[in-house]
Write an enzyme that holds these catalytic residues in place. Structure first.
Site, PDB file in Angstrom:
ATOM      1  N   HIS A 112     -14.930 -23.845 -32.002  1.00 33.48           N
ATOM      2  CA  HIS A 112     -15.485 -23.275 -33.240  1.00 33.48           C
ATOM      3  C   HIS A 112     -14.940 -24.021 -34.464  1.00 33.48           C
ATOM      4  O   HIS A 112     -15.688 -24.335 -35.403  1.00 33.48           O
ATOM      5  CB  HIS A 112     -15.082 -21.804 -33.382  1.00 33.48           C
ATOM      6  CG  HIS A 112     -15.589 -20.900 -32.298  1.00 33.48           C
ATOM      7  ND1 HIS A 112     -14.756 -20.288 -31.399  1.00 33.48           N
ATOM      8  CD2 HIS A 112     -16.835 -20.489 -31.988  1.00 33.48           C
ATOM      9  CE1 HIS A 112     -15.460 -19.526 -30.578  1.00 33.48           C
ATOM     10  NE2 HIS A 112     -16.737 -19.635 -30.909  1.00 33.48           N
TER      11      HIS A 112
ATOM     12  N   GLY B 140     -22.940 -25.686 -31.600  1.00 37.46           N
ATOM     13  CA  GLY B 140     -22.240 -26.536 -30.651  1.00 37.46           C
ATOM     14  C   GLY B 140     -23.142 -26.974 -29.504  1.00 37.46           C
ATOM     15  O   GLY B 140     -23.962 -26.183 -29.025  1.00 37.46           O
TER      16      GLY B 140
ATOM     17  N   ASP C 291     -23.590 -24.962 -26.139  1.00 43.29           N
ATOM     18  CA  ASP C 291     -24.774 -24.129 -25.897  1.00 43.29           C
ATOM     19  C   ASP C 291     -26.006 -24.950 -26.270  1.00 43.29           C
ATOM     20  O   ASP C 291     -26.703 -24.654 -27.243  1.00 43.29           O
ATOM     21  CB  ASP C 291     -24.680 -22.855 -26.731  1.00 43.29           C
ATOM     22  CG  ASP C 291     -23.459 -22.029 -26.362  1.00 43.29           C
ATOM     23  OD1 ASP C 291     -23.573 -21.163 -25.502  1.00 43.29           O
ATOM     24  OD2 ASP C 291     -22.364 -22.290 -26.929  1.00 43.29           O
TER      25      ASP C 291
HETATM   26  P1  AMP Z   1     -19.921 -18.367 -29.689  1.00 47.41           P
HETATM   27  O1  AMP Z   1     -18.861 -17.743 -30.538  1.00 47.41           O
HETATM   28  O2  AMP Z   1     -19.503 -18.557 -28.260  1.00 47.41           O
HETATM   29  O3  AMP Z   1     -21.261 -17.694 -29.848  1.00 47.41           O
HETATM   30  O4  AMP Z   1     -20.096 -19.837 -30.243  1.00 47.41           O
HETATM   31  C1  AMP Z   1     -20.353 -20.086 -31.607  1.00 47.41           C
HETATM   32  C2  AMP Z   1     -20.697 -21.534 -31.772  1.00 47.41           C
HETATM   33  O5  AMP Z   1     -19.606 -22.337 -31.316  1.00 47.41           O
HETATM   34  C3  AMP Z   1     -21.926 -21.963 -30.955  1.00 47.41           C
HETATM   35  O6  AMP Z   1     -22.717 -22.850 -31.725  1.00 47.41           O
HETATM   36  C4  AMP Z   1     -21.311 -22.644 -29.769  1.00 47.41           C
HETATM   37  O7  AMP Z   1     -22.152 -23.626 -29.180  1.00 47.41           O
HETATM   38  C5  AMP Z   1     -20.086 -23.285 -30.391  1.00 47.41           C
HETATM   39  N1  AMP Z   1     -19.081 -23.580 -29.375  1.00 47.41           N
HETATM   40  C6  AMP Z   1     -18.611 -22.743 -28.425  1.00 47.41           C
HETATM   41  N2  AMP Z   1     -17.741 -23.387 -27.621  1.00 47.41           N
HETATM   42  C7  AMP Z   1     -17.656 -24.650 -28.076  1.00 47.41           C
HETATM   43  C8  AMP Z   1     -16.925 -25.809 -27.663  1.00 47.41           C
HETATM   44  N3  AMP Z   1     -16.107 -25.799 -26.618  1.00 47.41           N
HETATM   45  N4  AMP Z   1     -17.091 -26.959 -28.374  1.00 47.41           N
HETATM   46  C9  AMP Z   1     -17.929 -26.996 -29.446  1.00 47.41           C
HETATM   47  N5  AMP Z   1     -18.641 -25.947 -29.883  1.00 47.41           N
HETATM   48  C10 AMP Z   1     -18.513 -24.786 -29.200  1.00 47.41           C
END
Ligand code: AMP
Length: 286
Positions: free
Chosen positions: A37, A148, A151
């Protein structure tokens, strides 16, 4: 750092920034933040004068029986991390602000983009995501939004929605951030038992194995997918949900990786579902 609870506050913040000629970048998250994040926050900061991070565990993107209630949360820690990154505002609405009584609208992106891969395994997931992101765009009115590649299908769905609805938001995708042993960072990694955690880097090994084969000239999907499954099978606790080779834009399956193609996988360790992917092509990211 401003804490914004209501959509009008988020809109006011964005409008004040833009009236000063500042670009606003939005980074949507479900909180319980990690380096993945934070890498998106830094990318956002490099592209806009002001950065808003949203923190909201969106019930609409969880299917019944999924982990919405037990999804890890720690807003205090998240706020401290975001403050340290120099974020300008955090939009953290509560569920009744986002979904007040009478709420009845869903944004649905149709076709292979949402019907396959995670869309097949998690019915309604992408409609939940698209509806939430559309609301975030309407509230914060960002110039750009950062997602990210972790996803990848979500990023493709948001790109499609943004284009289809003529939303004036640039969609930026940041690379996957990994632990030292290759496991893609995820808020859900805390669910893994020590033994599952030890075996989880098999996903990255599968991606690396396929990348090496592809660089060696193998383009046939059947051979690449077989190699990925074999590498995942080296982790006895792994249970494959899907392993697929798809076109990076349409998410239709391809039978050969001649143009850049996305190798995407979802694997269960116990009840925990992990996803990962890589692009097979001149570069490994979207
Ligand atoms: P989430 O909180 O899991 O919904 O993720 C929020 C954002 O962070 C989304 O755009 C995800 O794709 C991105 N994200 C989650 N994990 C990672 C990672 N390991 N590397 C880069 N971006 C990430």
């Amino acid at each position: 750092m401003q804490i914004l609870r209501r959509a009008e506050e988020a809109r006011g913040f964005g409008r004040r920034c833009r009236s000063r000629g500042e670009r606003v970048a939005l980074v949507p998250t479900m909180g319980f933040l990690h380096e993945g994040h934070l890498s998106l926050v830094r990318l956002a900061k490099s592209k806009a004068e002001r950065v808003v991070v949203s923190v909201f565990v969106n019930p609409a993107q969880f299917a019944p029986g999924e982990d919405c209630e037990r999804y890890p949360r720690d807003l205090e820690r998240d706020l401290a991390l975001l403050e340290r990154e120099g974020v300008d505002a955090v939009f953290t609405p509560d569920a009744t602000e986002v979904y007040p009584p009478g709420f009845a609208t869903r944004v649905t992106v149709e076709g292979a983009l949402t019907g396959r891969l995670c869309g097949a395994s998690r019915p309604g997931h992408f409609a939940g995501v698209a509806t939430m992101v559309a609301k975030l765009f309407a509230s914060c009115e960002p110039d750009l939004a950062v997602f990210g590649q972790k996803d990848a299908q979500q990023a493709a769905v948001i790109r499609r929605m943004t284009e289809d609805l003529n939303l004036p938001v640039e969609v930026v995708v940041g690379p996957i951030v990994r632990e030292a042993d290759g496991l893609a960072m995820s808020s859900r990694n805390v669910y893994l038992t020590p033994e599952e955690r030890l075996q989880a880097p098999a996903l990255k090994r599968a991606l690396d194995r396929v990348t090496a084969l592809h660089q060696g000239g193998e383009v046939r999907a059947a051979a690449l997918l077989e190699a990925a499954r074999e590498a995942i099978a080296s982790a006895p606790l792994a249970r494959v949900d899907y392993v697929e080779l798809v076109d990076c834009q349409s998410f239709e399956p391809v039978d050969a990786a001649r143009r850049p193609a996305l190798l995407a996988l979802a694997v269960y360790f116990g009840r925990t579902r992990l996803i990962d992917n890589t692009v097979l092509g001149p570069s490994d990211h979207l």
